[in-house]
Write a protein that holds these residues in place. Structure first.
Motif, PDB file in Angstrom:
ATOM      1  N   GLN A  22     -30.547  27.847  21.228  1.00 36.56           N
ATOM      2  CA  GLN A  22     -29.562  28.481  22.096  1.00 36.56           C
ATOM      3  C   GLN A  22     -29.130  27.480  23.156  1.00 36.56           C
ATOM      4  OE1 GLN A  22     -31.253  31.518  24.624  1.00 36.56           O
ATOM      5  NE2 GLN A  22     -29.294  32.562  24.881  1.00 36.56           N
ATOM      6  N   VAL A  23     -27.840  27.297  23.306  1.00 31.91           N
ATOM      7  CA  VAL A  23     -27.323  26.423  24.349  1.00 31.91           C
ATOM      8  C   VAL A  23     -26.636  27.299  25.396  1.00 31.91           C
ATOM      9  CG1 VAL A  23     -25.791  24.497  24.923  1.00 31.91           C
ATOM     10  CG2 VAL A  23     -27.021  24.501  22.734  1.00 31.91           C
ATOM     11  N   LEU A  24     -27.089  27.148  26.639  1.00 27.28           N
ATOM     12  CA  LEU A  24     -26.501  27.839  27.784  1.00 27.28           C
ATOM     13  C   LEU A  24     -25.763  26.831  28.645  1.00 27.28           C
ATOM     14  CD1 LEU A  24     -29.622  29.878  29.012  1.00 27.28           C
ATOM     15  CD2 LEU A  24     -27.827  30.662  27.476  1.00 27.28           C
ATOM     16  N   VAL A  25     -24.754  27.300  29.357  1.00 29.68           N
ATOM     17  CA  VAL A  25     -24.006  26.434  30.275  1.00 29.68           C
ATOM     18  C   VAL A  25     -23.914  27.123  31.633  1.00 29.68           C
ATOM     19  CG1 VAL A  25     -21.763  25.366  30.760  1.00 29.68           C
ATOM     20  CG2 VAL A  25     -22.672  25.343  28.438  1.00 29.68           C
ATOM     21  N   ALA A  26     -24.249  26.389  32.681  1.00 22.88           N
ATOM     22  CA  ALA A  26     -24.069  26.893  34.043  1.00 22.88           C
ATOM     23  C   ALA A  26     -22.574  26.975  34.317  1.00 22.88           C
ATOM     24  CB  ALA A  26     -24.742  25.962  35.047  1.00 22.88           C
ATOM     25  N   THR A  27     -22.132  28.149  34.752  1.00 27.39           N
ATOM     26  CA  THR A  27     -20.706  28.395  34.907  1.00 27.39           C
ATOM     27  C   THR A  27     -20.435  29.096  36.233  1.00 27.39           C
ATOM     28  OG1 THR A  27     -20.554  28.715  32.522  1.00 27.39           O
ATOM     29  CG2 THR A  27     -18.698  29.454  33.804  1.00 27.39           C
ATOM     30  N   SER A  28     -19.401  28.637  36.937  1.00 28.04           N
ATOM     31  CA  SER A  28     -18.948  29.321  38.146  1.00 28.04           C
ATOM     32  C   SER A  28     -18.290  30.632  37.737  1.00 28.04           C
ATOM     33  CB  SER A  28     -17.937  28.457  38.894  1.00 28.04           C
ATOM     34  OG  SER A  28     -17.226  29.238  39.836  1.00 28.04           O
ATOM     35  N   LEU A  29     -18.718  31.728  38.332  1.00 28.16           N
ATOM     36  CA  LEU A  29     -18.093  33.017  38.038  1.00 28.16           C
ATOM     37  C   LEU A  29     -16.718  33.139  38.680  1.00 28.16           C
ATOM     38  CD1 LEU A  29     -21.165  35.404  38.307  1.00 28.16           C
ATOM     39  CD2 LEU A  29     -20.103  34.432  36.257  1.00 28.16           C
ATOM     40  N   ASP A  30     -16.403  32.240  39.607  1.00 30.53           N
ATOM     41  CA  ASP A  30     -15.095  32.261  40.259  1.00 30.53           C
ATOM     42  C   ASP A  30     -14.049  31.483  39.472  1.00 30.53           C
ATOM     43  OD1 ASP A  30     -16.060  33.828  42.434  1.00 30.53           O
ATOM     44  OD2 ASP A  30     -16.934  32.009  43.288  1.00 30.53           O
ATOM     45  N   THR A  31     -14.447  30.353  38.881  1.00 30.00           N
ATOM     46  CA  THR A  31     -13.483  29.513  38.154  1.00 30.00           C
ATOM     47  C   THR A  31     -13.653  29.579  36.641  1.00 30.00           C
ATOM     48  OG1 THR A  31     -14.912  27.563  38.145  1.00 30.00           O
ATOM     49  CG2 THR A  31     -13.457  27.872  40.079  1.00 30.00           C
ATOM     50  N   HIS A  32     -14.781  30.118  36.180  1.00 32.46           N
ATOM     51  CA  HIS A  32     -15.117  30.178  34.748  1.00 32.46           C
ATOM     52  C   HIS A  32     -15.184  28.791  34.126  1.00 32.46           C
ATOM     53  CE1 HIS A  32     -14.784  34.469  35.092  1.00 32.46           C
ATOM     54  NE2 HIS A  32     -13.582  34.324  35.616  1.00 32.46           N
ATOM     55  N   ALA A  78     -42.031  31.997  22.540  1.00 33.09           N
ATOM     56  CA  ALA A  78     -42.267  30.709  23.187  1.00 33.09           C
ATOM     57  C   ALA A  78     -40.902  30.046  23.312  1.00 33.09           C
ATOM     58  CB  ALA A  78     -43.212  29.842  22.363  1.00 33.09           C
ATOM     59  N   VAL A  79     -40.516  29.725  24.537  1.00 35.90           N
ATOM     60  CA  VAL A  79     -39.199  29.136  24.799  1.00 35.90           C
ATOM     61  C   VAL A  79     -39.407  27.784  25.452  1.00 35.90           C
ATOM     62  CG1 VAL A  79     -36.944  29.455  25.867  1.00 35.90           C
ATOM     63  CG2 VAL A  79     -38.303  31.466  25.214  1.00 35.90           C
ATOM     64  N   GLY A  80     -38.864  26.756  24.810  1.00 31.15           N
ATOM     65  CA  GLY A  80     -38.937  25.415  25.364  1.00 31.15           C
ATOM     66  C   GLY A  80     -37.548  24.848  25.577  1.00 31.15           C
ATOM     67  N   VAL A  81     -37.466  23.859  26.432  1.00 31.73           N
ATOM     68  CA  VAL A  81     -36.200  23.165  26.696  1.00 31.73           C
ATOM     69  C   VAL A  81     -36.205  21.882  25.877  1.00 31.73           C
ATOM     70  CG1 VAL A  81     -34.810  22.008  28.457  1.00 31.73           C
ATOM     71  CG2 VAL A  81     -35.957  24.179  28.990  1.00 31.73           C
ATOM     72  N   ALA A  82     -35.276  21.788  24.937  1.00 34.07           N
ATOM     73  CA  ALA A  82     -35.168  20.593  24.103  1.00 34.07           C
ATOM     74  C   ALA A  82     -34.350  19.508  24.788  1.00 34.07           C
ATOM     75  CB  ALA A  82     -34.547  20.938  22.755  1.00 34.07           C
ATOM     76  N   ALA A  83     -33.345  19.910  25.562  1.00 37.19           N
ATOM     77  CA  ALA A  83     -32.499  18.949  26.271  1.00 37.19           C
ATOM     78  C   ALA A  83     -31.906  19.637  27.495  1.00 37.19           C
ATOM     79  CB  ALA A  83     -31.387  18.430  25.363  1.00 37.19           C
ATOM     80  N   LEU A  84     -31.753  18.861  28.552  1.00 32.70           N
ATOM     81  CA  LEU A  84     -31.189  19.371  29.799  1.00 32.70           C
ATOM     82  C   LEU A  84     -30.074  18.447  30.228  1.00 32.70           C
ATOM     83  CD1 LEU A  84     -31.345  21.395  32.143  1.00 32.70           C
ATOM     84  CD2 LEU A  84     -33.152  19.963  33.146  1.00 32.70           C
ATOM     85  N   GLY A  85     -28.837  18.963  30.166  1.00 33.88           N
ATOM     86  CA  GLY A  85     -27.681  18.183  30.568  1.00 33.88           C
ATOM     87  C   GLY A  85     -27.265  18.491  31.996  1.00 33.88           C
ATOM     88  N   ARG A  86     -26.133  17.944  32.417  1.00 32.71           N
ATOM     89  CA  ARG A  86     -25.613  18.180  33.767  1.00 32.71           C
ATOM     90  C   ARG A  86     -25.389  19.663  34.007  1.00 32.71           C
ATOM     91  NH1 ARG A  86     -21.143  19.128  36.793  1.00 32.71           N
ATOM     92  NH2 ARG A  86     -19.809  19.559  35.033  1.00 32.71           N
ATOM     93  N   SER A  87     -24.797  20.344  33.020  1.00 38.30           N
ATOM     94  CA  SER A  87     -24.504  21.767  33.173  1.00 38.30           C
ATOM     95  C   SER A  87     -24.988  22.598  31.990  1.00 38.30           C
ATOM     96  CB  SER A  87     -22.994  21.975  33.364  1.00 38.30           C
ATOM     97  OG  SER A  87     -22.286  21.482  32.251  1.00 38.30           O
ATOM     98  N   SER A  88     -25.653  21.976  31.025  1.00 36.42           N
ATOM     99  CA  SER A  88     -26.104  22.705  29.840  1.00 36.42           C
ATOM    100  C   SER A  88     -27.617  22.599  29.688  1.00 36.42           C
ATOM    101  CB  SER A  88     -25.424  22.161  28.582  1.00 36.42           C
ATOM    102  OG  SER A  88     -25.838  20.830  28.337  1.00 36.42           O
ATOM    103  N   VAL A  89     -28.154  23.525  28.916  1.00 37.12           N
ATOM    104  CA  VAL A  89     -29.563  23.473  28.555  1.00 37.12           C
ATOM    105  C   VAL A  89     -29.673  23.933  27.098  1.00 37.12           C
ATOM    106  CG1 VAL A  89     -30.105  25.789  29.439  1.00 37.12           C
ATOM    107  CG2 VAL A  89     -31.929  24.089  29.189  1.00 37.12           C
ATOM    108  N   ASP A  90     -30.449  23.197  26.332  1.00 33.68           N
ATOM    109  CA  ASP A  90     -30.680  23.480  24.915  1.00 33.68           C
ATOM    110  C   ASP A  90     -32.074  24.091  24.807  1.00 33.68           C
ATOM    111  OD1 ASP A  90     -31.193  23.415  22.174  1.00 33.68           O
ATOM    112  OD2 ASP A  90     -30.352  21.418  21.898  1.00 33.68           O
ATOM    113  N   LEU A  91     -32.117  25.401  24.549  1.00 33.48           N
ATOM    114  CA  LEU A  91     -33.380  26.117  24.442  1.00 33.48           C
ATOM    115  C   LEU A  91     -33.796  26.248  22.987  1.00 33.48           C
ATOM    116  CD1 LEU A  91     -32.716  29.069  26.926  1.00 33.48           C
ATOM    117  CD2 LEU A  91     -33.854  26.882  27.400  1.00 33.48           C
ATOM    118  N   ARG A  92     -35.092  26.174  22.743  1.00 32.45           N
ATOM    119  CA  ARG A  92     -35.656  26.426  21.415  1.00 32.45           C
ATOM    120  C   ARG A  92     -36.603  27.610  21.528  1.00 32.45           C
ATOM    121  NH1 ARG A  92     -34.262  21.691  18.365  1.00 32.45           N
ATOM    122  NH2 ARG A  92     -32.366  21.100  19.450  1.00 32.45           N
ATOM    123  N   HIS A  93     -36.344  28.622  20.742  1.00 39.27           N
ATOM    124  CA  HIS A  93     -37.149  29.838  20.740  1.00 39.27           C
ATOM    125  C   HIS A  93     -37.970  29.901  19.459  1.00 39.27           C
ATOM    126  CE1 HIS A  93     -34.661  31.854  23.932  1.00 39.27           C
ATOM    127  NE2 HIS A  93     -33.731  31.062  23.427  1.00 39.27           N
TER     128      HIS A  93
END
Length: 143
Positions: A106-116, A77-92
């Motif tokens: 788990q915190v993920l960040v949206a990242t440009s593959l061109d600029t990193h 079960a995966v929920g989103v605890a917080a959603l930022g401008r470019s980040s997401v805080d997932l709870r598993h």
């Protein structure tokens, strides 16, 4: 509402005693997270190839609470605890039946593959993530 999916523990996921090997859990965590994005219309191959967008993990905190064994089915079960401008805080939460096996933040960040560099979530991906936003968690100001 949490995204839910099940995965069976195979022979290759376990140590010689038949107990799930923790690196296999991390592979499953990535697989489940990818499935969640695909479920709301943002498959990772297209994000990478067509949109040049990556979602690296920048924080991972895992608590192992009980063993799981070869042949058992893990319910994620995966929920989103917080959603930022470019980040997401997932709870598993990962369970076998009613028994919690492990939990993770788990915190993920949206990242440009061109600029990193971090980029804002595209509107469609933000909407997909927001659909899994849980109201029981207070937003993390660092996310």
């Amino acid at each position: 509402m949490a995204f839910t999916i099940s995965r069976r523990l195979g022979f290759g996921d376990c140590d010689p005693a038949g107990i799930a090997f923790y690196p296999a859990y991390m592979r499953l965590l990535v697989d489940v997270t990818e499935a969640m994005f695909g479920d709301f219309g943002a498959p990772w191959p297209a994000m990478v190839r067509d949109r040049r967008l990556g979602v690296p993990t920048v924080k991972l905190d895992v608590d192992f609470t009980a063993p799981a064994f070869h042949g058992e089915t893990l319910d994620f079960a995966v929920g989103v605890a917080a959603l930022g401008r470019s980040s997401v805080d997932l709870r598993h939460r990962v369970a076998v039946g009613d028994r919690t096996v492990w939990t993770a933040r788990q915190v993920l960040v949206a990242t440009s593959l061109d600029t990193h560099r971090a980029v804002a979530w595209p509107d469609d991906i933000r909407a997909g993530l927001a659909a899994h936003l849980e109201k029981t968690h207070a937003p993390d100001p660092a996310a």
